[in-house]
Design an enzyme around this catalytic site. Structure first.
Site, PDB file in Angstrom:
ATOM      1  N   CYS A  17     -12.020  52.584 -41.919  1.00  0.00           N
ATOM      2  CA  CYS A  17     -12.573  51.474 -42.706  1.00  0.00           C
ATOM      3  C   CYS A  17     -12.258  51.611 -44.195  1.00  0.00           C
ATOM      4  O   CYS A  17     -12.502  50.679 -44.966  1.00  0.00           O
ATOM      5  CB  CYS A  17     -14.083  51.395 -42.525  1.00  0.00           C
ATOM      6  SG  CYS A  17     -14.614  51.738 -40.857  1.00  0.00           S
ATOM      7  N   HIS A  70     -16.050  42.508 -41.237  1.00  0.00           N
ATOM      8  CA  HIS A  70     -15.409  43.777 -41.586  1.00  0.00           C
ATOM      9  C   HIS A  70     -14.049  43.909 -40.890  1.00  0.00           C
ATOM     10  O   HIS A  70     -13.927  44.586 -39.873  1.00  0.00           O
ATOM     11  CB  HIS A  70     -16.358  44.911 -41.182  1.00  0.00           C
ATOM     12  CG  HIS A  70     -15.897  46.284 -41.528  1.00  0.00           C
ATOM     13  ND1 HIS A  70     -15.044  46.571 -42.571  1.00  0.00           N
ATOM     14  CD2 HIS A  70     -16.181  47.489 -40.941  1.00  0.00           C
ATOM     15  CE1 HIS A  70     -14.836  47.890 -42.614  1.00  0.00           C
ATOM     16  NE2 HIS A  70     -15.505  48.449 -41.640  1.00  0.00           N
TER      17      HIS A  70
END
Lengths: 136, 384
Positions: free
Chosen positions: B83, B333
């Site tokens: 991420c 995301h």
């Protein structure tokens, strides 16, 4: 080969520390100890993180530990969806060694909190063999 | 060593983008970054393509992204740090320009997630942890953060209501962000009554998988001064790692050491203190993560992160506004794009172009981006 039997669903089959599986099948929880400097590792390691020695001995460890933290899983990976909800925990064993393991369904959820005294015991389920945290 | 500037930023709409492929999403962000910088592709001399490539159907996507953007035969490669991929991409670009190997670099963060089946996504999530020692017990991304949440609740008395405040705050701002996946406010009751994912985390404590891209164009101070009268300077970049296995981490798991270490490097490099930060973007992959981040970044003392929420200090108009673009919880995301998306929002703030979401007098901005289950954390400090 052989390590694919570790856990409820194994992802890795090939490792130098595969003997852990046969120890668990014999109801023993074993750590590795560096023959050079004596560093104890659990989970086991083929290579010493302290002195880089790769000459290791298997030694039994005591399973008594205290819960550090935990969760109850509802949203699970495909291989685990039939067993939701289930408990996972992180516990601290002797000499600061930590273990990530399932918590037995028999532990009362109301008792779960950091510091709870539990014990790590070998467990066989289906084809798999592993260890889990149980009530003392 | 010369300073490095961000001279252009671009952002695609995030969300379930069933209309667009990975390369087309990358193009949207890249093209708007070129427009923003008032440059053409000929000015770019290399690209850093950031994605968590295990989600991509395309193997080694830098090849096809660079081709589609018209950047071949200039150097390109992939950067993967889960991420935190594009925050690490920013670090790579900084190094490439500082070393004078390159002059103008495009950092392209991109991810295409929603065309994977939910089974494929869950299988990938199941391998997010240590595959030898933890995944065989049925871990998931939320399970790890839930374990931090339970530890924080036990030590400091943090409640599910405290965590829900993060979602309510971020969704309120997300409602004003046209690029966000969820542009609708949410009530405390809706968050608290949502279904459990991994206790104590519930559905609306979690960010959502999404498709999207964000792009940053960086250059040297000499070039930046010729290109633009509104450069935003990269003042500090910190990156740290932590054991991937939860069992390898120390302490009560009420904070992320990895973020504290990354923050220390970034604050030192930028010569600023937490109290100097005017606006921040922090990694709210889960509501609890934002609370821990407040504490790990030094915005609040350990255990006092929830107080910032109760006193509205992280709202627009507060002492340290956080995630005023809606955060991951509103934007979604798209893993590889998130770091560059955070930086894009800060650049708009520092250029005073954030419209309704503008933080008055913002001069110093901080972005914090966690990789995976906390094995990486990147902190970037920008100055107007």
């Amino acid at each position: 080969m052989g390590f694919e039997k570790f856990g409820r669903f194994g992802y890795v089959s090939q490792t130098k520390i595969a003997p852990l599986v046969s120890y668990l099948e014999k109801n023993q929880i074993m750590a590795t100890k560096c023959k050079e400097c004596g560093t104890l590792c659990f989970p086991p390691r083929a290579d010493c993180p302290k002195c880089r020695g790769s000459n290791i001995a298997w030694v039994p460890i005591e399973g008594k530990g205290k819960l550090v933290t935990f969760t109850e899983v509802y949203f699970a990976p495909p291989a685990f969806q039939d067993s939701t909800p289930y408990l996972l925990g992180l516990a601290e064993l002797q000499r600061g060694m930590r273990v990530f393991a399932p918590i037995s369904n028999e532990v009362d959820r109301k008792d779960l909190k950091p510091g709870l005294e539990l014990v790590l015991r070998p467990k066989q389920a289906g084809e798999g063999v592993f260890y889990q945290l149980e009530s003392r | 060593m010369g300073r490095i500037a961000i001279v252009g930023v671009g952002h695609s709409k995030f969300g379930k983008r069933s209309d667009a492929s990975l390369r087309e999403l990358a193009f949207e962000a890249y093209s708007s970054a070129l427009d923003d910088a008032e440059l053409e592709s000929s000015a770019i001399d290399g690209s850093v393509v950031c994605s968590a490539t295990h989600y991509d159907k395309q193997r080694s996507p830098a090849g096809v992204v660079s081709e589609y953007l018209g950047l071949s035969p200039k150097p390109t490669f992939n950067v993967e740090a889960a991420c935190a991929s594009s925050a690490v991409g920013l670090r790579i670009a900084w190094s490439l320009i500082s070393s004078r190997l390159h002059e103008v670099i495009a950092v392209v963060g991109v991810q295409k997630m929603t065309e994977l089946s939910s089974g494929e996504i869950q299988e990938l999530m199941g391998r997010a942890g240590d595959v030898m020692w933890e995944s065989p017990f049925g871990t998931s991304m939320p399970a790890y953060y839930a374990m931090y949440a339970n530890a924080h609740m036990a030590k400091y008395g943090t409640t599910e209501e405290d965590m829900a405040r993060v979602t309510v705050k971020n969704r309120k701002y997300g409602a004003k962000n046209p690029q966000a996946m969820f542009q609708k406010p949410i009530s405390m009751e809706e968050v608290l009554s949502s279904r459990p994912v991994s206790k104590p985390l519930k559905l609306f404590d979690c960010c959502a998988n999404a498709d999207g891209a964000a792009c940053l164009i960086l250059t040297s101070s000499e070039r930046a001064k010729k290109m633009t009268d509104r450069p935003v300077w990269v003042a500090g970049i910190g990156l740290a790692s932590s054991p991937m296995s939860l069992a390898g981490r120390k302490g009560p798991l009420t904070s992320f050491e990895v973020t504290k270490n990354a923050a220390r490097s970034a604050y030192e490099m930028a010569r600023v203190k937490p109290a100097d930060v005017d606006v921040a973007e922090v990694h709210d992959s889960f509501s609890i993560t934002e609370i821990l981040n407040y504490e790990d970044l030094g915005f609040a003392r350990p255990g006092k992160g929830t107080k910032l929420l109760k006193t509205n200090e992280t709202e627009l108009g507060g002492k340290i506004p956080v995630n005023i673009d809606g955060g991951l919880i509103s934007k979604g995301h798209p893993v590889g794009a998130t770091g560059a998306s955070q930086i894009t929002s800060l650049v708009h703030q520092l250029r005073k172009e954030a419209g309704d979401m503008q933080v008055d007098g913002a001069k110093i901005g901080l972005a914090q981006n966690i990789g995976g289950i906390g094995m990486y954390s990147a902190v970037s400090i920008l100055r107007a």
